[in-house]
Design a protein around this motif. Sequence first.
Motif, PDB file in Angstrom:
ATOM      1  N   PHE A 196      -7.437   1.370   7.571  1.00 44.15           N
ATOM      2  CA  PHE A 196      -6.619   2.216   6.690  1.00 44.15           C
ATOM      3  C   PHE A 196      -5.596   1.388   5.917  1.00 44.15           C
ATOM      4  N   LYS A 197      -4.859   0.530   6.618  1.00 46.52           N
ATOM      5  CA  LYS A 197      -3.823  -0.267   5.947  1.00 46.52           C
ATOM      6  C   LYS A 197      -4.424  -1.211   4.913  1.00 46.52           C
ATOM      7  N   ASP A 198      -5.628  -1.691   5.179  1.00 48.90           N
ATOM      8  CA  ASP A 198      -6.280  -2.579   4.216  1.00 48.90           C
ATOM      9  C   ASP A 198      -6.572  -1.847   2.907  1.00 48.90           C
ATOM     10  N   VAL A 199      -7.009  -0.590   3.031  1.00 46.24           N
ATOM     11  CA  VAL A 199      -7.292   0.210   1.841  1.00 46.24           C
ATOM     12  C   VAL A 199      -6.011   0.433   1.041  1.00 46.24           C
ATOM     13  N   VAL A 200      -4.922   0.706   1.751  1.00 44.04           N
ATOM     14  CA  VAL A 200      -3.647   0.931   1.073  1.00 44.04           C
ATOM     15  C   VAL A 200      -3.197  -0.338   0.349  1.00 44.04           C
ATOM     16  N   LYS A 201      -3.301  -1.479   1.026  1.00 41.29           N
ATOM     17  CA  LYS A 201      -2.868  -2.745   0.422  1.00 41.29           C
ATOM     18  C   LYS A 201      -3.694  -3.080  -0.823  1.00 41.29           C
ATOM     19  N   GLU A 202      -5.015  -2.817  -0.747  1.00 43.95           N
ATOM     20  CA  GLU A 202      -5.892  -3.154  -1.867  1.00 43.95           C
ATOM     21  C   GLU A 202      -5.576  -2.315  -3.109  1.00 43.95           C
ATOM     22  N   ASN A 203      -5.104  -1.112  -2.904  1.00 45.26           N
ATOM     23  CA  ASN A 203      -4.889  -0.205  -4.036  1.00 45.26           C
ATOM     24  C   ASN A 203      -3.416  -0.029  -4.393  1.00 45.26           C
ATOM     25  N   TRP A 204      -2.523  -0.576  -3.578  1.00 42.03           N
ATOM     26  CA  TRP A 204      -1.097  -0.450  -3.860  1.00 42.03           C
ATOM     27  C   TRP A 204      -0.622  -1.676  -4.637  1.00 42.03           C
ATOM     28  N   ASN A 205      -1.171  -1.837  -5.802  1.00 39.85           N
ATOM     29  CA  ASN A 205      -0.781  -2.957  -6.652  1.00 39.85           C
ATOM     30  C   ASN A 205      -0.938  -2.567  -8.116  1.00 39.85           C
ATOM     31  N   ALA A 206      -0.197  -3.250  -8.953  1.00 38.48           N
ATOM     32  CA  ALA A 206      -0.270  -3.024 -10.400  1.00 38.48           C
ATOM     33  C   ALA A 206      -0.134  -4.370 -11.099  1.00 38.48           C
ATOM     34  N   TYR A 236       6.968   4.690 -13.505  1.00 37.94           N
ATOM     35  CA  TYR A 236       5.601   4.738 -14.029  1.00 37.94           C
ATOM     36  C   TYR A 236       4.661   3.942 -13.124  1.00 37.94           C
ATOM     37  N   ILE A 237       5.112   2.758 -12.688  1.00 36.75           N
ATOM     38  CA  ILE A 237       4.294   1.921 -11.806  1.00 36.75           C
ATOM     39  C   ILE A 237       4.055   2.628 -10.472  1.00 36.75           C
ATOM     40  N   PHE A 238       5.101   3.256  -9.941  1.00 34.93           N
ATOM     41  CA  PHE A 238       4.971   3.978  -8.669  1.00 34.93           C
ATOM     42  C   PHE A 238       3.946   5.110  -8.788  1.00 34.93           C
ATOM     43  N   ASN A 239       4.014   5.856  -9.891  1.00 30.27           N
ATOM     44  CA  ASN A 239       3.069   6.937 -10.128  1.00 30.27           C
ATOM     45  C   ASN A 239       1.646   6.400 -10.290  1.00 30.27           C
ATOM     46  N   TYR A 240       1.520   5.263 -10.959  1.00 30.10           N
ATOM     47  CA  TYR A 240       0.214   4.626 -11.142  1.00 30.10           C
ATOM     48  C   TYR A 240      -0.396   4.248  -9.790  1.00 30.10           C
ATOM     49  N   LYS A 241       0.425   3.668  -8.901  1.00 32.95           N
ATOM     50  CA  LYS A 241      -0.055   3.260  -7.578  1.00 32.95           C
ATOM     51  C   LYS A 241      -0.495   4.474  -6.749  1.00 32.95           C
ATOM     52  N   LEU A 242       0.302   5.523  -6.810  1.00 29.97           N
ATOM     53  CA  LEU A 242      -0.053   6.739  -6.071  1.00 29.97           C
ATOM     54  C   LEU A 242      -1.387   7.311  -6.550  1.00 29.97           C
ATOM     55  N   LYS A 243      -1.559   7.369  -7.867  1.00 26.48           N
ATOM     56  CA  LYS A 243      -2.796   7.906  -8.433  1.00 26.48           C
ATOM     57  C   LYS A 243      -3.996   7.056  -8.025  1.00 26.48           C
ATOM     58  N   LYS A 244      -3.813   5.745  -8.048  1.00 28.67           N
ATOM     59  CA  LYS A 244      -4.892   4.833  -7.673  1.00 28.67           C
ATOM     60  C   LYS A 244      -5.260   5.002  -6.201  1.00 28.67           C
ATOM     61  N   LEU A 245      -4.245   5.172  -5.363  1.00 28.31           N
ATOM     62  CA  LEU A 245      -4.487   5.343  -3.927  1.00 28.31           C
ATOM     63  C   LEU A 245      -5.132   6.693  -3.630  1.00 28.31           C
ATOM     64  N   GLN A 297      -7.202   8.237  -5.438  1.00 28.17           N
ATOM     65  CA  GLN A 297      -8.615   8.160  -5.791  1.00 28.17           C
ATOM     66  C   GLN A 297      -9.412   7.372  -4.760  1.00 28.17           C
ATOM     67  N   ALA A 298      -8.777   6.354  -4.175  1.00 25.44           N
ATOM     68  CA  ALA A 298      -9.482   5.472  -3.244  1.00 25.44           C
ATOM     69  C   ALA A 298      -9.621   6.069  -1.855  1.00 25.44           C
ATOM     70  N   LEU A 299      -8.579   6.752  -1.363  1.00 31.24           N
ATOM     71  CA  LEU A 299      -8.598   7.252   0.014  1.00 31.24           C
ATOM     72  C   LEU A 299      -9.712   8.268   0.294  1.00 31.24           C
ATOM     73  N   PRO A 300      -9.948   9.268  -0.567  1.00 28.90           N
ATOM     74  CA  PRO A 300     -11.044  10.200  -0.285  1.00 28.90           C
ATOM     75  C   PRO A 300     -12.410   9.511  -0.228  1.00 28.90           C
ATOM     76  N   ILE A 301     -12.625   8.523  -1.100  1.00 27.72           N
ATOM     77  CA  ILE A 301     -13.894   7.782  -1.089  1.00 27.72           C
ATOM     78  C   ILE A 301     -14.041   7.013   0.220  1.00 27.72           C
ATOM     79  N   TRP A 302     -12.958   6.338   0.623  1.00 31.48           N
ATOM     80  CA  TRP A 302     -12.970   5.606   1.892  1.00 31.48           C
ATOM     81  C   TRP A 302     -13.144   6.566   3.072  1.00 31.48           C
ATOM     82  N   GLY A 303     -12.445   7.698   3.028  1.00 31.36           N
ATOM     83  CA  GLY A 303     -12.531   8.661   4.124  1.00 31.36           C
ATOM     84  C   GLY A 303     -13.928   9.227   4.294  1.00 31.36           C
ATOM     85  N   ARG A 304     -14.588   9.535   3.162  1.00 32.70           N
ATOM     86  CA  ARG A 304     -15.956  10.068   3.243  1.00 32.70           C
ATOM     87  C   ARG A 304     -16.928   9.021   3.791  1.00 32.70           C
TER      88      ARG A 304
END
Length: 209
Positions: free
Chosen positions: A131-141, A149-158, A160-167
Amino acid sequence: MASDMIVPWLVGGDFNVIWDEEEKYGGLLVSLIEVDDFRHCINTCNLTDLGFKGSIFTSWNGRSEEDCIFKILDRCFGNNELQHTFLGLEITHLSKIGSDHCPMQMKCDIETPPIKKSFRFLNFWTKHDTFKDVVKENWNADFSANPFYIFNYKLKKLKQALPIWGRATYGDIFHKIAILEEVVLVHERQFEVNRTQMNRQDCNRFKLK
């Protein structure tokens, strides 16, 4: 037939076989050979499942408790020409009346606005090793901008990634929950029917006395 099919093609009905192990509840183990044959046939024909609304299971053996068996045996497939010609195809599983299978209703050219799925964070995700690896990979800009704006961008990116990883990690959790909820609902209905029948029998015995 598929090799010469250049017009809209709809294939639907009772296929008497499931697409995935999760499409059956109760009974004997699923034959993976039958599942693989079914998938191979549909994929070779370049057909796509048109999806559905309504009840998840389309077949019930009418029994309760440990003898209860639910399956998804009825479905509709279509080729690309069908989906391009008839926009907004919608398949609905209707109520079982006089049969152990759900009748299917198909509507065409339904104008419905796109549905935005809400993001659902599942707490047990955090307990998985990756889980933490997924967060680290997507918590960047890789750009500079306003911190908000950057914070919102990171949240949006995460998001999108978490549901794909979860499935990929746990499967379709919400589909599994919906299956269990429907099984419980059928058991509750069957219990109410049995209780009503028992009450009628008790009333009849009282009248006879």
